[in-house]
Write an enzyme that holds these catalytic residues in place. Structure first.
Site: not given
Lengths: 94, 310
Positions: B139, B271, B70-71
């Protein structure tokens, strides 16, 4: 929100497996000391790590003492974050 | 009342803004796009998938996901731009139109909504001390709580919940992972799966778990080569490509291996671009160029999937 003033991201290029393993040793440190953005995979690929300002001296000395070549990819993370936040706020205003 | 025309595709957005955009987007393009909730996150946020379809039942399908890490905000932003590109080019781009006439496209824009919300509310820049109380220690760090999208314990995954490659207490125990696995398995007719990450400028295919080439290695190699060439033509960005194990590292249990072993031949892991200056903090000015070049690679893979039924 955390403040990342003075934190840097260093890009390290390991020449061989031996140098890679020196970087892997750093992976064992607490993340408060080194946060790998891109971990040591193979010598042809760069390794990026965020280093808090308080640990910069120690980590740079470690790299230099082992002959690991590095460059500063991000000089001050907080500056980029501030720009990012401003850009988002501006977009919202628009 | 808002509409997607006021949405800035060249800016990063919060989860609420993205979910609001999804609702508007689906309303405005209801003839071709629908929204499916495939599950709930650990913190009970909706896990949403956009379905692009021209109708028909049991169409073969293509899966695209962004935001597992998520970053990696550039991936969500690229996914949103891509979704919009699909509706705006449908009917104009012959290749895309042909694809959509025969196949459905599913895009999961925010694969890890808890983590994404966390990166907006607490810590955008990485720092693995952002943990909150939860079922598992660490988590909900946010940015990497799904690790490398590890599905099964193995060499590349880790039993430590504070590890980037945490696999969860049991196979597919993470609800975000289980939602995808269950959905793809129940659908049963996915022909391509593309999981989008950033930032290393690579396009990779199975296997990750072994250096042994897959049986379709030659075809996947050639397709990856074509895709990165198409990508390069847009802005001159060069990508590495190859199997995960030979390009990046040997690691077991990762998404595309699972997809390939589940019968999805065209399984790729992206990527996105790395300028060598910003890492995860890629400036918003680079969202559209990144999305534009990625689109050409995605389009190449989708076209090949259409033209090589199996």
């Amino acid at each position: 929100q955390m403040n990342f003033t003075g934190d840097q991201v260093l890009r390290v290029l390991a020449k061989d497996e031996k140098q890679l393993s020196l970087l892997r040793d750093l992976e064992g440190l607490k993340p408060q000391k080194v946060d790998f953005w891109r971990g040591p995979a193979r010598p042809s690929l760069p390794v990026d790590m965020r280093v808090p300002f308080s640990e910069l001296k120690y980590i740079k000395a470690y790299l230099e003492s082992h002959g690991l070549a590095y460059s500063i990819m991000i000089k001050d993370i907080q500056v980029l974050l501030d720009e990012e936040r401003e850009a988002m706020a501006k977009s919202r205003r628009l | 009342e808002r509409s997607t025309s006021s949405f800035s595709y060249s800016s990063y957005h919060t989860l609420e803004e993205i979910y609001s955009w999804i609702d508007n987007f689906v309303t405005e393009h209801s003839d071709i796009v629908s929204k499916i909730q495939i599950g709930n996150s650990f913190e009970n946020r909706s896990i949403l998938v956009l379905k692009f379809s021209t109708g028909g039942s049991r169409h073969p399908a293509i899966w695209i996901d962004t935001g597992i890490h998520s970053r990696e905000w550039i991936t969500h932003a690229t996914g949103i731009w891509t979704a919009n590109k699909i509706v705006s080019d449908y009917g104009k781009d012959r290749v895309l139109t042909d694809i959509l006439k025969a196949m459905d496209i599913f895009i999961e824009l925010v694969t890890n909504p808890d983590g994404f919300a966390f990166t907006h509310s607490m810590v955008r820049a990485p720092g693995k001390d952002g943990r909150r109380g939860s079922r598992h220690l660490c988590r909900t760090w946010g940015f990497d709580s799904l690790g490398g999208f590890i599905l099964l314990p193995g060499n590349g995954s880790n039993s430590n919940p504070c590890s980037e490659t945490y696999h969860g207490p049991s196979p597919q125990s993470e609800p975000e992972v289980a939602a995808i696995v269950n959905f793809i398995t129940a659908h049963g007719n996915f022909k391509a799966l593309i999981s989008i990450h950033s930032y290393s400028q690579m396009l990779m295919y199975p296997y990750g778990r072994s250096l042994e080439p897959v049986s379709n290695q030659r075809e996947l190699y050639d397709l990856a080569k074509d895709a990165v060439e198409a990508l390069y033509k847009v802005h001159g960005i060069e990508y590495f490509f190859g199997s995960i194990s030979t390009t990046l590292y040997v690691a077991s249990g990762i998404t595309v291996d699972w997809a390939y072993d589940s019968g999805i031949k065209y399984a790729f892991s992206f990527e996105l671009r790395d300028t060598g200056r910003y890492g995860f903090l890629l400036p918003a000015t680079q969202i559209i160029p990144t999305a534009q070049e990625t689109w050409m690679a995605l389009r190449t893979i989708m076209e090949h999937t259409l033209n090589h039924p199996y």
